[in-house]
Scaffold this motif. Structure first.
Motif: not given
Length: 328
Positions: A295-299
């Motif tokens: 769900r959380h595709f953060t970088y």
């Protein structure tokens, strides 16, 4: 001596913006490897510094002499087809291309990967190798091999997040084609909430960033990254994206843009989503299942602002304005 740049994938969405940016900001000699030159919508007929190389990356050996003479290589080309084609293009031939570069002459080798193979700390994601689609697994394999190759001290791998872009003179990205369709249903979507987050980036800002990387001394690039508290060790890994957006923030911003009010919202929690999947017998591949659970595709992202350049599309509202302006 005029510097030389070898580019694959110039006829794609990002490629068009990149070629335009390099032509407007440099006098470099550009070598564009194109499977079908007719797909390049930029008129380069009066540009003596642009050389069109009609061919496929599968025949990259034909251009080994040119590759050995260039100062910069930028590989954006990729395949999404059958397994054999995907691995031949995305791994073996891409590695072959970088293998022809002269480490003593080449200043920077820029490889386009995908943010999907990284975790939130910009480290390779084991699930991408074990569960990923052919495309994902091929990008994982190529990165691993390039970072061990003879060109690794000059290697800058870039990982675009969700790419928006395209207009009447440039092909649209896959995300752009779908984004406006989603916007049409904002009247319904505004009644839902979900715990997820992501990054967007416009192809024009990818082009700004890559042009900066090409033009700028490597030590200066590292200094900018250090100031932003980002990893600056070679080989570099740069995830390209705007600041993190939650799904709920995106829904609110899209609703505001289209003059729709946000009121009561139904929470699409993981338990409910899994129940819907089970009730309707939705078939999901292993990678799709993983992404749904993640769900959380953060970088840790970079964008033109990281390097002191004003982004052309620094917010979701900017992107929506652009999408509306270039709508058919």
């Amino acid at each position: 001596m005029v510097k030389r740049v070898f580019i694959t994938g110039a006829s794609g969405c990002v490629g068009h913006y990149l070629v335009e940016s390099l032509l407007s900001q440099t006098d470099y000699e550009l070598f564009l490897l194109l499977r079908d030159p007719q797909k390049l919508k930029i008129d380069v007929s009066d540009r003596p510094n642009v050389k069109i190389l009609e061919g496929k990356i599968q025949d990259i050996y034909k251009y080994r002499d040119i590759l050995g003479s260039v100062n910069f290589a930028i590989s954006t080309a990729a395949a999404w087809g059958e397994t054999i084609e995907v691995f031949e293009t995305n791994v073996y031939k891409t590695q072959e291309l970088f293998g022809y570069l002269n480490p003593d002459l080449c200043e920077k080798a820029i490889y386009f990967s995908t943010a999907s193979i990284l975790d939130q700390n910009n480290q390779t994601l084991p699930a991408a190798e074990s569960l990923g689609t052919d495309y994902i697994r091929s990008k994982y394999a190529c990165l691993r091999n390039l970072e061990r190759s003879a060109i690794k001290s000059k290697l800058i791998s870039v990982f675009p997040t969700l790419v928006i872009g395209g207009d009447k003179d440039k092909p649209r990205s896959h995300i752009s084609r779908g984004f406006r369709e989603v916007a049409k249903y904002i009247g319904w979507i505004r009644f839902f909430r979900a715990d997820a987050s992501f990054h967007l980036v416009h192809a024009a800002d990818i082009a700004q960033t890559i042009t900066y990387l090409v033009k700028t001394d490597l030590d200066q690039i590292k200094t900018r990254l250090a100031e932003a508290e980002l990893d600056h060790k070679m080989p570099l890994r740069l995830v390209l994206g705007m600041p993190r957006l939650t799904v709920n923030e995106a829904i609110a911003e899209v609703a505001t843009f289209y003059n729709k009010k946000i009121g009561w919202q139904f929470n699409l929690n993981p338990t409910l989503i899994n129940l819907i999947i089970k009730l309707f017998n939705v078939k999901m591949a292993a990678w799709d299942r993983y992404c749904l659970d993640q769900r959380h595709f953060t970088y840790q992202v970079v964008n033109p602002g990281t390097f002191g350049i004003m982004p052309k599309y620094g917010s979701l509202s900017d992107i929506l304005t652009n999408l509306e302006a270039v709508a058919d």
